[in-house]
Design an enzyme around this catalytic site. Structure first.
Site, PDB file in Angstrom:
ATOM      1  N   GLU A 238      -4.168  -7.705  17.718  1.00  0.00           N
ATOM      2  CA  GLU A 238      -4.021  -6.800  18.857  1.00  0.00           C
ATOM      3  C   GLU A 238      -5.210  -6.884  19.827  1.00  0.00           C
ATOM      4  OE1 GLU A 238      -1.396  -5.987  17.229  1.00  0.00           O
ATOM      5  OE2 GLU A 238      -0.705  -4.029  17.888  1.00  0.00           O
TER       6      GLU A 238
ATOM      7  N   HIS B 233      11.372  -4.082   7.135  1.00  0.00           N
ATOM      8  CA  HIS B 233      11.858  -3.393   8.329  1.00  0.00           C
ATOM      9  C   HIS B 233      13.363  -3.220   8.299  1.00  0.00           C
ATOM     10  CE1 HIS B 233       8.052  -5.410   9.189  1.00  0.00           C
ATOM     11  NE2 HIS B 233       7.775  -4.321   9.877  1.00  0.00           N
TER      12      HIS B 233
ATOM     13  N   GLY C 161       0.795  -1.225   0.000  1.00  0.00           N
ATOM     14  CA  GLY C 161       0.000   0.000   0.000  1.00  0.00           C
ATOM     15  C   GLY C 161       0.823   1.268   0.000  1.00  0.00           C
TER      16      GLY C 161
ATOM     17  N   ARG D 143       9.472   5.591  21.314  1.00  0.00           N
ATOM     18  CA  ARG D 143       8.364   5.712  20.372  1.00  0.00           C
ATOM     19  C   ARG D 143       7.021   5.815  21.080  1.00  0.00           C
ATOM     20  NH1 ARG D 143       9.413   4.422  15.020  1.00  0.00           N
ATOM     21  NH2 ARG D 143      11.672   4.411  14.737  1.00  0.00           N
ATOM     22  N   CYS D 144       6.224   6.759  20.605  1.00  0.00           N
ATOM     23  CA  CYS D 144       4.900   6.944  21.186  1.00  0.00           C
ATOM     24  C   CYS D 144       3.859   6.894  20.083  1.00  0.00           C
ATOM     25  CB  CYS D 144       4.804   8.321  21.841  1.00  0.00           C
ATOM     26  SG  CYS D 144       5.993   8.537  23.150  1.00  0.00           S
TER      27      CYS D 144
ATOM     28  N   TRP E  91      -6.495   0.286  17.568  1.00  0.00           N
ATOM     29  CA  TRP E  91      -5.475   1.319  17.711  1.00  0.00           C
ATOM     30  C   TRP E  91      -6.052   2.654  18.176  1.00  0.00           C
ATOM     31  CZ3 TRP E  91      -2.137  -0.410  12.890  1.00  0.00           C
ATOM     32  CH2 TRP E  91      -1.244  -1.408  13.324  1.00  0.00           C
TER      33      TRP E  91
ATOM     34  N   CYS F 180       0.223  -8.159   9.581  1.00  0.00           N
ATOM     35  CA  CYS F 180       1.659  -8.294   9.758  1.00  0.00           C
ATOM     36  C   CYS F 180       2.009  -8.837  11.129  1.00  0.00           C
ATOM     37  CB  CYS F 180       2.386  -6.981   9.498  1.00  0.00           C
ATOM     38  SG  CYS F 180       1.461  -5.487   9.829  1.00  0.00           S
TER      39      CYS F 180
HETATM   40  N1  GLN Z   1      -1.457  -0.367   3.754  1.00  0.00           N
HETATM   41  C1  GLN Z   1      -0.611  -0.085   4.863  1.00  0.00           C
HETATM   42  C2  GLN Z   1       0.756   0.352   4.353  1.00  0.00           C
HETATM   43  O1  GLN Z   1       1.196  -0.138   3.377  1.00  0.00           O
HETATM   44  C3  GLN Z   1      -0.450  -1.265   5.774  1.00  0.00           C
HETATM   45  C4  GLN Z   1       0.410  -0.956   6.977  1.00  0.00           C
HETATM   46  C5  GLN Z   1       0.500  -2.043   8.006  1.00  0.00           C
HETATM   47  O2  GLN Z   1       0.269  -3.199   7.757  1.00  0.00           O
HETATM   48  N2  GLN Z   1       0.875  -1.733   9.207  1.00  0.00           N
HETATM   49  O3  GLN Z   1       1.411   1.173   4.943  1.00  0.00           O
HETATM   50 ZN    ZN Z   2       1.913  -4.761   7.625  1.00  0.00          ZN
END
Ligand code: GLN
Ligand code: ZN
Length: 764
Positions: free
Chosen positions: A610, A699, A437, A520-521, A566, A648
């Site tokens: 989550e 990452h 995305g 990180r916040c 979230w 993820c």
């Molecule tokens: N579509 C979001 C991106 O590509 C997905 C982000 C995620 O999975 N945390 O940033």
């Molecule tokens: Zn992701």
């Protein structure tokens, strides 16, 4: 008199002072002495604030440079070998290397693993144990801070994670031993800590054992009793703190443990308090976590007082009052939120306000309620307006959720029927390539957003700037030869905040930061009212992107469970209800996208996991409504429209069946870091639809090789038929820079082409 205390205060600072100090230290702008001073000032300020509010016992040890579990590892000298620690004192830079792999001094090494703290969005550094693990006091931070607070004249109550919780949260790198076996080595170290605290003049220590609200194996339950029997230090009183949920089968165990007091979460385990009264020995203190430490709503003080009056009657002086858990999980101070309108503000309480609520409750209990009549009245009116405000309750929204039918959560046909219809218009090659995305959020993009917010550019300028970014992303994807394109999400600051800002029922604080990990916040949106969508949120951006290419453009939305998980969510209706409202708003967006010609639509559920309850027995109910909400959002479309989702995580095995129930046509997931090990889940359970296992780790700045990607895909093809495999990175690319993104995607496309030409991925 009733005793008031706090389990922990947010350490980050009302203005994120800790974040700033840490980042300056890591980048070499300030030295260790200056960092130390910044920490000292913050601690002093937080103690002073809590004392001034009227708390009796002030927590110490809740402050941390990075994470309180890592603090414990440092204190116990549980430092993994790769950090080449001398074995004497764990100094600040060794500590930071354990946290993040590097520090101003010392050799870099792989950082400790980070994982979610129970069901919060806080992440701790996982302790690592060896079979022959020894524990010895190696860091004096806690004692220094106690000394510091005593010198300032506070009545301190040190807090530390308990031995069982500490072990439970750790992992053993080498297999072949049960970490519980380390308890014998651990207890003497804990005893030494307690002795030193007593010798400093401490009266009460708080020992946190939140694992008592989990499903524990019998061996662990039994270990509690023997551990606490051995953890006796004459002259020091121990408050055992549990939180985040009911104790259930651990309730009598918790009551029986040889400690001097028990703290319970009276918000999430409200119904257990009665039972506790009958089980708790009459010499023990009961600390009642009456104010919600996990959410930002102002308490219903009248209701709390009713409950407390009964307890006071029975417990007398043995009744203590506290927030349900540490206030680490809420923002610091509502007073600085000048941007929120007065009405919404009147419904909220951040950490500082929660402390005031505790003190108000004590005053109302111990003294004449008249002394706090004003405070009680203002809380009462906040509760009343929340109940009736038309800003919260929308008739239209409520009427709509009432008419939701099971059919709305069903696609018109099964995947088997949908898939050929989708294939026939998409005409994708085998191993189709796509991305998740986002493309790089460059400094220029962020600057444009700031310029818009601060009025330096107008809406139209901003739109044009974002369109340029979209055009650039489309052009690059075409050059790279990707099959299903995305617009790149330049207009989104954050995948939840973006939607929250466009939906009714959401509010945003200015400084409502909550620590996520280290420095990180996150600043979670506040869902205060019924959620609805005044107008389309993404259609203009996506159709613009589609207008630039003949390739299919994938619409991009954030799913209902992720938006919910979230955010700070209203507590005046079930979470499932709020989730359903979000789902209906998204359903309209999906249908608008489809009408506008967008026929591949991704609904991200990055945070589906989550929201998982702590107890396995509650999982099914959660999945029922969370997966149900996803399906409501996704199921309005025609068979030909292809629904994607993305998640993820590295742990899939235990939720794969529920994920399958989402019935997305395609799911893209994280797998590259585990070398496709994650796909083992697909061995026992045949996932019915299409899957894009992430083929490289976004990452890391490292560029994958074509061979690596080919080999990962071959592994995947061994478990999932090649006809149902997609090729994609393992998450969005917004944190990366364009050159690395282009290079990595080029390798990815080449790998897919190689596999195609070699026929179904058998060999390359
Ligand atoms: N579509 C979001 C991106 O590509 C997905 C982000 C995620 O999975 N945390 O940033
Ligand atoms: Zn992701």
């Amino acid at each position: 008199m009733t005793t008031t205390h706090n389990l922990g205060f947010p350490r980050i600072g009302a203005q994120r002072e800790l974040k700033k100090a840490l980042e300056s230290y890591w980048s070499g702008q300030i030295d260790a002495g200056q960092l130390e001073k910044a920490g000292q000032e913050l601690r002093a300020h937080h103690w002073q604030q809590q004392q001034a509010a009227g708390l009796d016992l002030i927590p110490v040890g809740d402050f941390s440079w990075y994470d309180h579990i890592l603090d414990m590892s440092a204190m116990l000298g549980a430092v993994p070998e790769r950090f080449q620690w001398s074995g004497e004192r764990v100094d600040l830079d060794t500590y930071f290397r354990m946290a993040r792999g590097r520090a101003p001094s010392g050799e870099p090494a792989a950082a400790g693993e980070m994982t979610k703290w129970f069901d919060t969005n806080y992440h701790y550094i996982v302790p690592e144990f060896r079979p022959e693990q020894e524990f010895q006091l190696s860091c004096s931070k806690l004692f220094d801070e106690v000394t510091e607070a005593l010198a300032l004249g506070y009545r301190v109550k040190p807090v530390l994670p308990g031995p069982l919780t500490y072990l439970w949260l750790g992992k053993s790198r080498q297999g072949g031993f049960e970490k519980l076996e380390l308890l014998d080595a651990l207890i003497p170290a804990y005893s030494e800590i307690l002795l030193r605290l007593r010798d400093l003049g401490v009266e009460w220590v708080q020992i946190d054992e939140p694992i008592l609200s989990l499903d524990l194996p019998q061996a662990w339950r039994s270990a509690f009793e023997s551990a606490y029997n051995r953890l006796q230090v004459p002259g020091l009183k121990r408050l055992l703190a549990t939180y985040f949920g009911p104790l259930q089968e651990n309730l009598t165990l918790a009551c029986r443990l040889p400690v001097d007091g028990l703290h319970v979460d009276a918000v999430r385990a409200a119904e257990e308090v009665d039972q506790l009264l009958s089980w708790l020995p009459s010499y023990k203190v009961l600390s009642v976590g009456i104010v919600d430490g996990r959410n930002i709503w102002r308490s219903d003080l009248d209701h709390a007082l009713q409950r407390l009056a009964v307890l006071k009657e029975k417990l007398g002086e043995r009744l203590w009052l506290a927030p349900s858990c540490s206030l680490l999980h809420v923002p610091v101070d509502l007073a600085q939120e000048s941007g929120l309108d007065d009405e919404i503000k009147s419904w909220l309480a951040f950490a500082s306000q929660k402390i005031e609520e505790i003190v108000t409750l004590r005053q109302a209990l111990d003294e004449e309620p008249e002394t706090v009549a004003d405070r009680l009245a203002s809380a009462r009116s906040a509760v009343a307006t929340r109940r009736s405000s038309s800003r919260i309750h929308s008739r239209t929204v409520k009427a709509r959720t009432a008419t939701v039918t099971g059919a709305m959560a069903q696609r018109g046909s099964s995947y088997q029927t949908r898939a050929p219809k989708q294939r026939s218009w998409l005409r994708l090659p085998l191993f189709p390539t796509t991305t998740i995305g986002s493309f790089p959020q460059t400094a220029e993009i962020r600057q444009a957003r700031r310029d818009l917010k601060q009025g330096r550019i107008c809406e139209a300028d901003y739109r044009q700037r974002m369109q340029q970014e979209i055009a650039l992303a489309v052009e690059k994807q075409e050059q790279l030869g990707l099959d299903v394109l995305v617009h790149g999400e330049p207009e989104r600051n954050d995948m939840v905040e973006y939607f929250g800002e466009l939906l009714d029922g959401f509010a945003f604080s200015r400084y409502g930061w909550v620590q996520s990990y280290g420095s990180r916040c996150v600043k979670p949106p506040i869902i205060y009212g019924d959620v609805s969508r005044p107008e389309p949120m993404t259609v203009a951006w996506i159709t613009y992107a589609q207008s630039l290419t003949d390739k299919p453009m994938k619409g991009m939305l954030t799913g209902p469970a992720t938006i919910l998980n979230w955010s700070f969510v209203r507590d005046d209706q079930p979470r499932s209800e709020t989730c359903l409202q979000i789902a209906l708003a998204l359903r309209d967006e999906v249908l608008d996208l489809e009408r506008a010609g967008i026929r591949v639509i991704q609904i991200d559920e990055a945070a589906m996991r989550e929201g998982l309850p702590l107890r396995k027995g509650d999982w099914e109910c959660y999945f029922d409504w969370a997966v149900g909400a996803f399906r409501i959002a996704a199921s309005g479309v025609a068979d030909e429209t292809q629904i994607h989702t993305h998640m993820c995580y590295s742990e899939f095995n235990d939720i794969i069946k529920s994920v399958a129930k989402m019935d997305a046509d395609v799911i893209t997931i994280e797998t590259s870091r585990s070398d496709m090990e994650l796909l083992q889940a697909f061995e026992d359970f045949e996932y019915p639809n299409e899957i894009g296992p992430g083929v490289y780790d976004i990452h890391s700045p490292n560029i994958p090789t074509v061979e690596q990607i080919v080999s990962l895909l071959q592994k995947a093809a061994g478990l999932i038929p090649a006809e149902r495999l997609w090729v994609n990175p393992d998450c969005g690319l917004k944190t990366r820079a364009w050159p690395e993104v282009e290079e990595a995607l080029e390798k990815m496309v080449t790998a897919a082409q190689l596999l195609r030409s070699s026929g179904k991925g058998g060999k390359a």
